[in-house]
Design an enzyme around this catalytic site. Sequence first.
Site, PDB file in Angstrom:
ATOM      1  CG  ASN A   1      -8.223   7.915   2.018  1.00 43.74           C
ATOM      2  OD1 ASN A   1      -8.683   9.030   2.175  1.00 43.74           O
ATOM      3  ND2 ASN A   1      -7.011   7.603   2.403  1.00 43.74           N
TER       4      ASN A   1
ATOM      5  N   GLY B   1       0.839  -1.188   0.000  1.00 43.83           N
ATOM      6  CA  GLY B   1       0.000   0.000   0.000  1.00 43.83           C
ATOM      7  C   GLY B   1       0.875   1.239   0.000  1.00 43.83           C
ATOM      8  CB  VAL B   2       0.256   4.571  -1.277  1.00 44.53           C
ATOM      9  CG1 VAL B   2       0.986   5.892  -1.414  1.00 44.53           C
ATOM     10  CG2 VAL B   2       0.198   3.871  -2.612  1.00 44.53           C
ATOM     11  N   GLY B   3       2.048   5.058   1.445  1.00 44.06           N
ATOM     12  CA  GLY B   3       2.045   5.846   2.668  1.00 44.06           C
ATOM     13  C   GLY B   3       3.412   5.914   3.302  1.00 44.06           C
ATOM     14  CG  ASN B   4       4.389   9.271   5.503  1.00 44.65           C
ATOM     15  OD1 ASN B   4       5.265   9.763   4.793  1.00 44.65           O
ATOM     16  ND2 ASN B   4       3.225   9.866   5.708  1.00 44.65           N
ATOM     17  CB  VAL B   5       3.888   2.844   7.835  1.00 39.58           C
ATOM     18  CG1 VAL B   5       4.434   1.577   8.454  1.00 39.58           C
ATOM     19  CG2 VAL B   5       3.449   3.830   8.921  1.00 39.58           C
TER      20      VAL B   5
ATOM     21  CD  GLU C   1      -3.899  -0.509  -5.346  1.00 38.64           C
ATOM     22  OE1 GLU C   1      -4.672  -1.441  -5.645  1.00 38.64           O
ATOM     23  OE2 GLU C   1      -4.234   0.424  -4.611  1.00 38.64           O
TER      24      GLU C   1
ATOM     25  CB  ILE D   1      -8.888   2.642  10.164  1.00 33.56           C
ATOM     26  CG1 ILE D   1      -8.836   3.603   8.973  1.00 33.56           C
ATOM     27  CG2 ILE D   1      -9.510   3.298  11.390  1.00 33.56           C
ATOM     28  CD1 ILE D   1     -10.198   4.078   8.503  1.00 33.56           C
TER      29      ILE D   1
END
Lengths: 502, 502
Positions: free
Chosen positions: B382, B267-271, B292, B362
């Site tokens: 989202n 997945g996308v994000g800082n972590v 993706e 979440i």
Amino acid sequence: MNERIKNAALRAKLMSADDAARFVNHGDKVGMSGFTGSAYPKALPTAIAERARAEHEAGRDYTIDLFTGASTAPDCDGVLAEADALRFRAPYQSDPTMRAAINAGRMGYADMHLSHSAQQVEEGFFGALDVAIVEASQIDADGNLVPSSGVGNNVEYLNAASRIIVEVNSWQSIELDGMADIWQMPALPNRVAIPINKPGDRIGTTYIPIDASKVVAVVETDAPDRNAPFKPIDDISRQIAGNFLDFLEGEVRAGRLTYDGYIMQSGVGNVPNAVMARLLDSKFENIQAYTEVIQDGMVDLIDAGKMSVASATSFSLSPEYANKMNAEAKRYREHIITRPLQISNHPEVIRRVGLIATNGMIEADLYGHVNSTRVAGSRIMNGIGGSGDFTRNGYISSFISPSVAQDGAISAIVPFASHIDHTEHDVMVVITEHGFADLRGLTPRERARRMVQVAHPDYRPLLEDYLERAEAASVKAMHEPHHLATALAFHQNLNETGSMRG
Amino acid sequence: MNERIKNAALRAKLMSADDAARFVNHGDKVGMSGFTGSAYPKALPTAIAERARAEHEAGRDYTIDLFTGASTAPDCDGVLAEADALRFRAPYQSDPTMRAAINAGRMGYADMHLSHSAQQVEEGFFGALDVAIVEASQIDADGNLVPSSGVGNNVEYLNAASRIIVEVNSWQSIELDGMADIWQMPALPNRVAIPINKPGDRIGTTYIPIDASKVVAVVETDAPDRNAPFKPIDDISRQIAGNFLDFLEGEVRAGRLTYDGYIMQSGVGNVPNAVMARLLDSKFENIQAYTEVIQDGMVDLIDAGKMSVASATSFSLSPEYANKMNAEAKRYREHIITRPLQISNHPEVIRRVGLIATNGMIEADLYGHVNSTRVAGSRIMNGIGGSGDFTRNGYISSFISPSVAQDGAISAIVPFASHIDHTEHDVMVVITEHGFADLRGLTPRERARRMVQVAHPDYRPLLEDYLERAEAASVKAMHEPHHLATALAFHQNLNETGSMRG
């Protein structure tokens, strides 16, 4: 009887079930054949249960971990649970004695997507498999196993286990030879495409090759698969089936389906059987099943010339239909293919063939989340089985259920599902005797209004009250409004008063 | 600039965005390019928003239904939501203005598995698609579109729509030509296997063929993809990444993974970006992504020679990395493949390649159900995006998250998830800064004990209290014990006091 064991080396391993049970030790992880009351071993479970009882009486520990294809029968899961012979069970069960043991906390159960089970056992997610106990209708001259009434996870369990016990069951028709289609997926990282484009495609052998050096025992049996007869179709089931047909007709009108070649997946039970009966006198022809279990209604469709082919991992028939199968297996094997569970339920093939999935449920909530497994969130019924495999990857997913159970004490439509097996992202159509709720393309709040319409009239005001309360409580969260303090009130009422109405 | 429109017939359709917006009418269903801040149309959204405003000021209705690949950016979803130009949105969004509009109940949103979106639009589950608005990096001499920074659902929207508007964006590198791999699935009932066995397999063309007669407008643009820079990696993210690596190392020790050829979905994000950074100095080599979205961390892995190939449907890079891509697209296209979303997220290929899925969340509950989308059950953040596609069909599924948010007011581990996007049947490993909970092969009650261990220490006693209360309330339902009256108390506390602790 020995004519069914054509391989001399394996014939030399013939022994009694009690003797064979000595190869099954405390702590062993055991993979058995068996899928929905079919093709499970008929002798070893009782012998293992007796061994467990004797050990327990002698003050010694004796439990095993049991893996199958899916549910078995009283003379398998039932006797083992009765004898407290199991520490752990996966991926599915439906035996009343076993269910009680699980809900009492006396044994463990992991409820899994059936399409995941073989892979997870092979890859050691549960530890190494010690023994495979597999029923066959015969052993051929080369030592290959010809499956009986189903394949389940036999291929993978036979590959993974250190020791193999074969039960050769002469009750099963010898003419089943030719029905199975056995194809083995190369192991990771060398997997390839499964070359099935249509439900009727055959891609492998009719037998399961095994490593004969691992066979420690061969046991002769002569006992029937034990399946319950279906109940006569009642009015509610007939109405649900009628609504299901209305939904199908709507798909034809929308140009998404034709009367020629509807591809069906169906869960097992009385309501699905009513759907099959309704299809008998419908306009649909050349119906094909890509499903996990073949049941009575599909046999009727085959006999009527309405169903051209049924692909599954087993057939689970009432006693009357099982006798018909045993008498005419040669004819039925022209229309029926039994495959490894990993193939019958594989996301790849399910998505490719574009089937319409139809499964039962315990409850659905207003936003279309479905609970297939837990009453009031905690108490396990059977398990998710393959419903998730077909629901997630099917072209269209549908759930069918009476709108109430237990004389109206339980509503199948609730504000908030007490357990979720299928999320709103997966659930497209919910059908009760009051109509069908087509949830496709809708927002959550639009879905809720449709769901109220398929609820029982007695529960509609309660559901509408909930929606009002939820929207009032969610001014800045109107995407999928909930009122958390009463979201589970139906289930709390059920626990406290025996009725969701409170 | 016109050198990017090599086809004369399409060059003749050149016009301004305002003129092109006249082809987008009230009530239209519009499919746009765009996936995670990349490759979305840069001019038409603003032009449509202005048209909507003018119509609204004139007292006329004007809204459209909008479908994309996934999220876009402020100059697409943002301006359209700001102008109240949308009635309905699918399958994913992440824009703050749009989120507020959805949560205020001013517009509708259907949150879908991305792998389902193209199929459902093509099959008319939302009605017929009127317009496709697609960004390209160039139009070749034959009138084919060369994708820009992503493919998304462009192929299917271009096929399904009655009218096509193309934006040719000269900000995108012309050297992207050759990066895309476009393969079209034959329509039902004639689907076939997707011939991808490894993430790096190329199976189609580098351009999208279109029906030029449907093109009503071509618009020139020169605006950047608008992606936010990543935050510097903090201590918590570093700890989570370390625990993720520990989990991977355990898989190597168990013989299920080697240091050569780990196949990643992320997945996308800082972590996730912290995980990539941690992989940079790990023992893993020849890492491959079948995912993706390609993000900064994967570019670093490619530059370091640690990642051999990354397959996705788009790349979503911070401004600094986007500049690097634009300068060196020729080099990167040797390692990066962009595919149609339907292929990047297809259950068939995901299952076949045997990837390890890693996504944010979440919250997760004690039994391993994961909420990816709704705060306190109702408020959309989202959307599920592709997390379900990879979680369900991946070889191993993992979720990574800090154990608390908002200075400890919110716990990522809760008694009962307030919304469920991924069920216990799908969730295998949950990782926080306090370790990893490997839930594979466990019963629900065993899972709960592991989950408590990865919760924040402040919440562990509350979770243990809940488990005690749940078991006491579930004497005959010990499979997955819940105490319904307090199952959602964390979330009720949050709504009432601003903290789950109450």
